[in-house]
Design a protein around this motif. Structure first.
Motif, short mmCIF file in Angstrom:
data_model
loop_
_atom_site.label_atom_id
_atom_site.label_comp_id
_atom_site.label_asym_id
_atom_site.label_seq_id
_atom_site.Cartn_x
_atom_site.Cartn_y
_atom_site.Cartn_z
N ARG A 124 56.85 41.45 13.70
CA ARG A 124 56.27 40.74 14.44
C ARG A 124 55.35 40.09 13.79
O ARG A 124 54.99 38.69 14.04
N LYS A 125 54.48 40.55 12.86
CA LYS A 125 53.53 39.66 12.20
C LYS A 125 53.80 38.91 11.05
O LYS A 125 53.08 38.00 10.71
N THR A 126 54.75 39.25 10.26
CA THR A 126 55.29 38.77 9.06
C THR A 126 55.74 37.34 9.28
O THR A 126 56.75 37.13 10.08
N ASN A 127 55.44 36.32 8.57
CA ASN A 127 55.93 35.09 8.92
C ASN A 127 56.47 34.35 7.43
O ASN A 127 57.47 33.65 7.48
N GLN A 128 55.78 34.61 6.56
CA GLN A 128 56.12 34.10 5.07
C GLN A 128 57.37 34.58 4.25
O GLN A 128 58.32 33.64 3.95
N PHE A 129 57.27 35.82 4.62
CA PHE A 129 58.48 36.53 3.84
C PHE A 129 59.06 37.13 4.99
O PHE A 129 59.14 38.42 5.12
N ASN A 130 59.88 36.62 5.74
CA ASN A 130 60.56 37.20 6.76
C ASN A 130 62.04 36.33 7.05
O ASN A 130 62.03 35.14 7.31
N LEU A 131 63.10 36.86 6.52
CA LEU A 131 64.42 36.16 6.26
C LEU A 131 64.83 35.79 7.51
O LEU A 131 65.19 34.56 7.82
N ALA A 132 65.30 36.70 8.64
CA ALA A 132 65.90 36.28 9.72
C ALA A 132 65.03 36.00 10.80
O ALA A 132 65.68 35.64 12.02
N LEU A 133 63.84 36.28 11.00
CA LEU A 133 62.99 36.22 12.07
C LEU A 133 63.49 36.86 13.39
O LEU A 133 63.31 36.08 14.44
N ARG A 134 63.97 38.04 13.21
CA ARG A 134 64.46 38.68 14.45
C ARG A 134 63.56 39.27 15.18
O ARG A 134 63.62 39.41 16.55
N ARG A 135 62.27 39.58 14.77
CA ARG A 135 61.16 40.02 15.54
C ARG A 135 61.52 41.39 16.17
O ARG A 135 61.29 41.61 17.32
#
Length: 554
Positions: free
Chosen positions: A408-419
């Motif tokens: 939920r919190k990671t934005n810069q190193f988050n490949l798929a952004l599935r949350r």
């Protein structure tokens, strides 16, 4: 910006006014429309009207679908939503159940709702039997239900210094919650509980100095002349408490640096100390530029920063120069700033883990790591001098909360952004074709805790990494390849697979993850298919881990 500064007097008043709240009009700043299912056995509509201005201030456009009155909580006509709210008058059960029976029944209702919905669940209720030593409480209800949280209305009312229940009100409004509690709990729900579930968290608070942390101007009044009022003391103490919970503090001031250093060295009555700030920017330059440097040094995005200043014009200038940043107007006494900070959306954590608490100290160690890296003769010497250890864990229920936070919190190193949330991860952990990995990192300078989450699904001879999140605190240590490849190679699903596919979704801030993925095939000497997200599994098998890193699996 000005309208939001002016709204603070109404939204964060010491005594809330129902009339002022209802008259407040704010231009919306929406993050996209969300839906809430509200399952209730007492009146919610009155409360919903009071909730609206707090939600608008938080940037939440939330449509509430309110159920019929239902003591059985049968979830009739359930439909997908972004959050599930159980709005329960617990006093309606005291004549037919004991506390233990009620808690057991309510746990069953939560589990039934979890079987239908993967959205976060918020149980808003209270214990009408009264707390007893050794007796189970509301908080224990959520232990066996991933992604469920308790809003204890009784505890919140005590903290607010108001009476929760008024039986006279129930006859008129259909709820026993007192009128003062209605507005106070609307603020809690709109500023704490719902933003805590639905919004990205604020990771850093950057504060001005003069007429913000104290009354007066340091350059004119000197260290002895600036004044600490009761409100300033409370504000500084609350900032220190945020730091203890893992929120970074930064100082942004137009002053001479030696004057500011002398102030903190001289004034022993200041609750905040110089070393409490992870970043200090003291100069006569642009505060927008200074905040950009703060974000880069902390390795977070500007929309994870709250800037506090006593000058509305400065706040407007920063908002224009730092898109997405949060802003808070500081009053001259500090008391209003303290209250606004207490309720500011995005600062409340529904749970604080050991990983959160160690964040600030871990980031401070980065300066020493950078010095070691520059002095080392190469990566392997750097790793040996740091004494780096990676620990891999797979499908462990105890990791669910932290991994959900990373997703939920990671934005810069988050490949798929599935949350993925807690419910999603719990479901994946029991699937034969899926695997959820957690990676912890430590070295001789600090224990960084769990810094990576990986989720993979196997179909035929293809292993697809559906989610890959790496905490900003782990970036810059030359370990990204080692962390990701080691986690994948340790998965039971990796055995026998022929291809690896990394899912990727482009987002506003995850370009660092994309750059890492684009360069991975060259670093592995792999031939890639498509846009570079697919590569032979053999290239990961042949990856040579650098010496100097200890690898363990639990």
């Amino acid at each position: 910006m000005l309208a939001y500064c002016q709204a603070q007097d109404v939204l964060f008043a010491e005594t809330l006014s129902r009339l002022n709240l209802q008259a407040l009009e704010l231009p919306p700043r929406r993050t996209g429309r969300l839906r809430a299912n509200v399952w209730r056995n007492h009146n919610f509509e009155t409360f919903e009207g009071l909730l609206r201005p707090f939600l608008v201030y938080a940037g939440l456009d939330l449509e509430c679908r309110v159920s019929e009155y239902d003591d059985t909580l049968g979830f009739a006509q359930w439909a997908p939503a972004d959050v599930e709210i159980l709005w329960v008058d617990s006093s309606r059960y005291t004549d037919r159940m004991t506390l233990e029976d009620w808690l057991a029944w309510l746990r069953g209702r939560l589990q039934d709702l979890r079987s239908r919905s993967s959205a976060p669940i918020l149980l808003a209720s209270w214990d009408p039997w009264g707390a007893r030593d050794g007796a189970p409480g509301l908080a224990a209800l959520t232990d066996a239900v991933p992604g469920a949280y308790v809003a204890d209305l009784s505890a919140a009312s005590i903290d607010e210094g108001i009476v929760l229940l008024d039986p006279r009100v129930a006859k008129v409004s259909g709820s026993p919650i007192s009128r003062p509690a209605q507005v106070a709990l609307a603020r809690r729900l709109g500023c704490h509980w719902l933003p805590g579930l639905l919004l990205p968290p604020i990771k850093a608070v950057a504060v001005d100095l003069d007429n913000t942390l104290h009354a007066g101007v340091l350059g004119e009044d000197g260290p002895d002349g600036v004044r600490l009022d009761v409100g300033h003391v409370a504000l500084q103490e609350s900032l220190r408490a945020l730091k203890e919970r893992g929120v970074f503090l930064a100082l942004i001031s137009r002053n001479e640096r030696e004057d500011v250093e002398a102030l903190f060295a001289h004034r022993a009555d200041y609750p905040l100390r110089w070393e409490d700030f992870s970043v200090i920017e003291v100069s006569w330059g642009s505060k927008a530029d200074a905040l950009g440097r703060v974000a880069r040094q902390l390795r977070i995005a500007l929309d994870a920063v709250l800037f506090v200043d006593d000058n509305p014009g400065e706040l407007a200038s920063v908002a224009a120069g730092c898109p997405g940043i949060h802003a808070l107007f500081a009053d001259s006494t500090g008391a209003g700033t303290y209250r606004a900070l207490k309720y500011f959306p995005g600062l409340c954590r529904l749970s604080v883990s050991a990983d959160d608490a160690r964040r600030v100290e871990d980031m401070k160690a980065n300066a020493e790591r950078d010095t070691l890296l520059r002095a080392a003769g190469g990566e392997e010497q750097y790793f040996r001098e740091l004494g780096i250890a990676l620990t891999l864990r797979y499908d462990q229920v105890a990791d669910i909360s932290r991994l959900a936070d990373l997703c939920r919190k990671t934005n810069q190193f988050n490949l798929a952004l599935r949350r993925y949330n807690q419910a999603d991860l719990a479901s994946l952990m029991v699937r034969d074709d899926a695997c959820v990995a957690a990676v912890s990192l430590s070295d001789r300078l600090s224990d960084s805790g769990t810094i990576a989450a990986l989720v993979a699904v196997r179909e035929g001879d293809m292993l697809t990494v559906t989610e890959l999140c790496l905490s900003c605190r782990a970036l810059g240590r030359r370990l990204e390849d080692m962390i990701v490849i080691s986690a994948i190679r340790g998965m039971r699903l990796f055995d026998g697979c022929a291809q690896i596919l990394f899912d990727y979704a482009s987002g506003p801030r995850n370009q660092p993850a994309r750059r890492w993925l684009d360069g991975l095939p060259d670093r592995l000497g792999a031939k890639v298919a498509g846009d570079g997200g697919e590569m032979p599994a053999e290239s990961l098998r042949q990856f040579s881990a650098p010496s100097g890193v200890e690898l363990m699996q639990e």
